[in-house]
Scaffold this active site. Structure first.
Site: not given
Ligand code: 5GP
Ligand code: MG
Length: 175
Positions: A103, A159
């Site tokens: 994300d 989730d």
């Molecule tokens: P980052 O550190 O890249 O911002 O986020 C990674 C984590 O955020 C992912 O492993 C996931 O657990 C959660 N996440 C980010 N976007 C989403 C989304 O659209 N849906 C869900 N269910 N989890 C997300």
């Protein structure tokens, strides 16, 4: 479909997901011929992707599972990410990290140094989803299932507050 207080609508169907994961699996299978890769799946979200992907690997390969925990650092460095369950020897191995979604990239960006520090022979990232518009940290996935818009998604391991991981297709939050 309602999950907790929110309404989600179908986004990517199960057949499309399975076809794409098979494609990724076959690509990785080819790229790692003779290298006995070590897959490291990041729990919880990636367990469905990891399970499906791994069954498309026909070469000798190993898989292990870790959890990432973030806690507030004592200094001004902010959140520190540490891994739980990383007992596998990574040194000299060809490592493929398996993630559910990149994300902002914050999680992987914080965690990658911990793996690099252990000196794998090579390190690549395979993620089921990535949200290019949400990316804020320099993290580049080598294998991406689907690039998706900057919307909250659910299903196929991902989730919403604990629910929805068992849904075989992908849903997105309805506005
Ligand atoms: P980052 O550190 O890249 O911002 O986020 C990674 C984590 O955020 C992912 O492993 C996931 O657990 C959660 N996440 C980010 N976007 C989403 C989304 O659209 N849906 C869900 N269910 N989890 C997300
Ligand atoms: Mg996750």
């Amino acid at each position: 479909m309602q999950v907790h207080d929110k309404v989600f609508r179908p986004f990517i169907d199960a057949k499309t997901i399975q076809a794409r994961v098979a494609e990724l699996g076959k690509q990785i299978d080819k790229d790692y011929e003779g290298k006995r890769p070590l897959f490291i799946a990041i729990l919880n979200g990636s367990f469905v992707f990891a399970s499906d992907l791994f069954r498309h690997i026909t070469i000798d390969a190993e898989i292990s599972f870790i959890k990432l925990a973030s806690y507030k650092g004592t200094s001004s460095t902010g959140n520190v990410i540490t891994s739980i369950g990383m007992e596998e020897a990574v040194t000299g191995r060809h490592v493929v990290l398996l993630e559910d979604i990149i994300d902002t990239g914050k999680t992987l960006h914080a965690f990658l140094p911990e793996i690099v520090h252990r000196q794998p022979a090579s390190l690549k990232i395979a993620t089921f989803l990535s949200k290019p518009d949400a990316l804020q940290y320099e993290v580049k996935a080598d294998y991406v299932g689907f690039e998706v818009p900057n919307k909250f998604v659910l299903g196929y391991g991902l989730d919403y507050d604990g629910l929805g991981r068992n849904i075989p297709e992908l849903y997105e939050l309805a506005e």
